[in-house]
Design a protein around this motif. Structure first.
Motif: not given
Length: 115
Positions: A1-25
């Motif tokens: 079953m395909p997984v939406n990238v937003n769902e994966i991001i929601r599962r990350l800890s706040p620190a991991e989400r911040k790292r992803v956001k910072d790297r994307a920027a």
């Protein structure tokens, strides 16, 4: 079953989400088109055209080109209030800024200089 990238991001800890956001920027900031640069500087094609002594249509065509003469790139960036620096990077040496380079460059012109 395909997984939406937003769902994966929601599962990350706040620190991991911040790292992803910072790297994307960081990745987004590494490459900008001339159009992106102009818009980031809140400039119109008409204003750039006036500074360059060309038509607005010419600025539009310039922004769509995939390669430019270095002199054209420099003039355009200067009209936006900036400067272009070319950096030569080698795996076994420190990077060096090139001066007076008279060459054609690919207009992925907005990657920040690694200084």
């Amino acid at each position: 079953m395909p997984v939406n990238v937003n769902e994966i991001i929601r599962r990350l800890s706040p620190a991991e989400r911040k790292r992803v956001k910072d790297r994307a920027a960081e990745i987004i900031a590494e490459e900008m088109s001339l159009r992106d640069l102009r818009k980031a500087r809140k400039l119109t094609q008409a204003r750039i055209a006036k500074k360059l002594g060309i038509t607005q249509d010419s600025v539009s065509r310039l922004e769509k080109r995939s390669d430019l003469l270095l002199s054209t790139l420099r003039k355009t960036v200067k009209a936006m209030g900036g400067d272009v620096r070319i950096i030569a990077e080698f795996p076994d040496r420190a990077h060096r800024a090139l001066r007076n380079a008279r060459t054609r460059v690919i207009a992925q012109a907005a990657s920040p200089a690694h200084t």
